[in-house]
Design an enzyme around this catalytic site. Structure first.
Site, PDB file in Angstrom:
ATOM      1  N   ARG A  21       0.855  -1.202   0.000  1.00  0.00           N
ATOM      2  CA  ARG A  21       0.000   0.000   0.000  1.00  0.00           C
ATOM      3  C   ARG A  21       0.888   1.248   0.000  1.00  0.00           C
ATOM      4  O   ARG A  21       1.065   1.891  -1.025  1.00  0.00           O
ATOM      5  CB  ARG A  21      -0.964  -0.035   1.200  1.00  0.00           C
ATOM      6  N   ASP A  22       1.500   1.566   1.128  1.00  0.00           N
ATOM      7  CA  ASP A  22       2.328   2.788   1.219  1.00  0.00           C
ATOM      8  C   ASP A  22       3.504   2.697   0.246  1.00  0.00           C
ATOM      9  O   ASP A  22       3.911   3.687  -0.372  1.00  0.00           O
ATOM     10  CB  ASP A  22       2.833   2.945   2.659  1.00  0.00           C
ATOM     11  N   HIS A 213       3.563   4.777  12.988  1.00  0.00           N
ATOM     12  CA  HIS A 213       3.874   4.665  11.558  1.00  0.00           C
ATOM     13  C   HIS A 213       4.904   5.743  11.237  1.00  0.00           C
ATOM     14  O   HIS A 213       4.583   6.926  11.223  1.00  0.00           O
ATOM     15  CB  HIS A 213       2.555   4.882  10.795  1.00  0.00           C
ATOM     16  N   HIS A 215       8.208   7.313   8.897  1.00  0.00           N
ATOM     17  CA  HIS A 215       8.979   7.359   7.646  1.00  0.00           C
ATOM     18  C   HIS A 215      10.390   7.799   8.007  1.00  0.00           C
ATOM     19  O   HIS A 215      10.603   8.533   8.978  1.00  0.00           O
ATOM     20  CB  HIS A 215       8.328   8.331   6.655  1.00  0.00           C
ATOM     21  N   CYS A 246       3.863   9.176   0.631  1.00  0.00           N
ATOM     22  CA  CYS A 246       2.573   9.690   0.164  1.00  0.00           C
ATOM     23  C   CYS A 246       2.779  10.563  -1.067  1.00  0.00           C
ATOM     24  O   CYS A 246       3.530  11.539  -1.021  1.00  0.00           O
ATOM     25  CB  CYS A 246       1.915  10.511   1.273  1.00  0.00           C
ATOM     26  N   ASN A 255       9.028   4.516   4.164  1.00  0.00           N
ATOM     27  CA  ASN A 255       8.723   4.140   5.554  1.00  0.00           C
ATOM     28  C   ASN A 255       9.979   3.594   6.217  1.00  0.00           C
ATOM     29  O   ASN A 255      10.954   3.257   5.545  1.00  0.00           O
ATOM     30  CB  ASN A 255       7.694   3.008   5.570  1.00  0.00           C
TER      31      ASN A 255
END
Ligand code: COA
Ligand code: ZN
Length: 314
Positions: A21-22, A213, A215, A246, A255
Site C-alpha cells: 500500500r504505502d 507509523h 517514515h 505519500c 517508511n
C-alpha cells in the site's frame, strides 16, 4: 542491562507490513497484479500481525492501486494474519466490503492543508464522511482503525501541535473504533516528540490499539521506533526494503524498513515472531519488481551474524 527505559525482553512487538500500500502507491510504473499477490503470499508466512494489502481510493488519485479488488481476492489469507486496507470514503468502504477485509484502515490528516491536498476536502468533511464509514463497518462487524496522517508534522504547515492531534484522537475515540495509527507521514518526528506523544495518547486512551507509523525521510525512523517502544508501544507499520511515501506530501520518502526494524528488535531480545531471512529474500526480489536499489541498509550489509573472511595479507 536493564534501565527504567528498557521494555520487558519477553514483550511481543507486532509488525504490520505496508509495502503493497504505502510502498506501491507512489511507484511510477504499474506493478502487475500477479506480482503484488505473489509478494503478499510470501509475506503472509513471515510472521506479520497485519498486512495492509492495498487501498480502496479513487483510481484517479492512486492509479497504482486501482487493482485493489483483484489483489484482495487473489491472495491466500493465512490464519492469524489480519488483512487490512486503506479507505478514504464511503465508496472505498463499499468496495472493500464486497471483497471482504478484516479491518478498515480509515485515513485523514491532522493537518488541514495535507487533508485538502490528499483527500480533496477539509478535515470536518473527512470526519463526517468517516463517521458514516464507521457505522457501516460496525453493522458489518468489521474492525476499524484510524490512520492520522501528519500527526507529528506536515511539510506544508509545519510541526503539528500535540493539542491538535489529541483533538482528533478524542473525537474518533468516541466512535467505538478499535485502534489509531499515529503517522509521521514525511519523517518530521524526533524521539523526544515521539515519547511525549506516545505517553500522552496511551494515558488518555489506554484501551485503544495504538500503532506508530514512521517514515525515515530525515534518518530518524528507527530512533523514533525505539523511543516508541520505550514509551510502551508494541505495534508498528513498516515497509519491506524501506519503500514508501505519500504522493500528495511534498518531499515524502520511504517508511521505516521492515527488515531493519525486525533485525534491531530481535537483537534487543524483543519478540517480533518474524522470519528475518524470508524478509531479506523478499526485499532482494522486490528490487527486481521496482527496478532499483531499495533504501534498506540491512539488505546491503547483511545481518550482524554475517561473517567475512579476513582480507589476504600481502
Ligand atoms: N474508489 C473508487 N473510486 C472513487 C472513490 C473510491 N474510494 N472515491 C471517489 N471515487 C471516484 C468517483 O466515483 C468519481 O469518479 P467519476 O469521475 O468517474 O465520476 C471520482 O473518483 C471523483 O470523485 P470525488 O468524490 O469527487 O473524489 P475527489 O476527486 O474529490 O477525490 C478522494 C477524493 C478521497 C476519493 C481521493 O482524493 C482519494 O482517493 N485520495 C486518496 C489519497 C491517498 O490514498 N493518498 C495516500 C495515502 S495517505
Ligand atoms: Zn506512510
Amino acid at each position: 542491562m536493564t534501565s527504567h527505559l528498557s521494555p520487558s525482553p519477553h514483550k511481543r512487538i507486532y509488525i504490520q507490513e505496508v509495502v503493497t500500500r504505502d510502498g506501491f502507491q507512489a511507484e511510477s510504473a504499474f506493478i502487475p497484479t500477479e506480482e503484488k499477490i505473489a509478494l503478499i503470499d510470501r509475506l503472509s508466512n513471515a510472521g506479520y500481525a497485519k498486512i495492509e494489502v492495498s487501498s480502496f481510493t479513487s483510481p484517479k488519485a492512486i492509479p497504482m492501486l486501482a487493482d485493489a479488488e483483484a489483489v484482495m481476492q487473489g491472495i491466500n489469507r493465512v490464519p492469524g494474519v489480519e488483512y487490512t486496507v486503506l479507505i478514504p470514503n464511503l465508496k472505498g468502504a463499499e468496495r472493500a466490503i464486497a471483497v471482504g477485509v478484516d479491518e478498515f484502515n480509515l485515513v485523514m490528516s491532522v493537518s488541514e492543508t495535507h487533508n485538502q491536498a490528499n483527500l480533496k476536502m477539509g478535515r470536518e468533511d473527512s470526519f463526517k464522511g468517516l463517521s458514516s464509514v464507521i457505522d457501516l463497518a460496525h453493522s458489518n462487524k468489521i474492525a476499524v482503525n484510524i490512520s492520522l496522517s501528519t500527526s507529528f508534522g506536515c511539510p506544508m504547515s509545519g510541526i503539528t501541535p500535540l493539542k491538535e492531534l489529541m483533538h482528533w484522537i478524542d473525537r474518533f475515540s468516541e466512535k467505538g473504533i478499535r485502534g489509531i495509527t499515529v503517522c509521521d507521514t514525511t519523517g518530521m518526528a524526533n524521539p523526544a516528540q515521539v515519547q511525549e506523544v506516545c505517553e500522552t495518547v496511551q494515558a488518555k486512551h489506554p484501551n485503544l490499539q495504538w500503532t506508530l507509523h514512521f517514515h525515515n525521510t530525515r534518518g530518524m525512523g528507527l530512533a523514533n521506533a525505539l523511543a516508541a517502544v520505550h514509551s510502551g508501544i508494541d505495534r508498528f507499520d513498516s515497509s519491506l526494503g524501506g519503500l514508501g511515501g505519500c504522493p500528495y506530501a511534498p518531499g515524502a520518502t520511504g517508511n521505516i524498513c521492515t527488515e531493519e526494524l525486525v533485525h534491531m528488535l530481535d537483537l534487543m531480545g524483543l519478540k517480533t515472531h518474524m522470519q528475518i531471512d524470508t524478509l531479506l529474500e523478499c526485499s532482494k526480489d522486490l528490487q527486481n519488481i521496482v527496478g532499483r536499489t531499495l533504501p534498506s541498509q540491512l539488505l546491503m550489509a547483511g545481518k550482524v551474524d554475517r561473517v567475512y573472511k579476513a582480507p589476504c595479507q600481502i
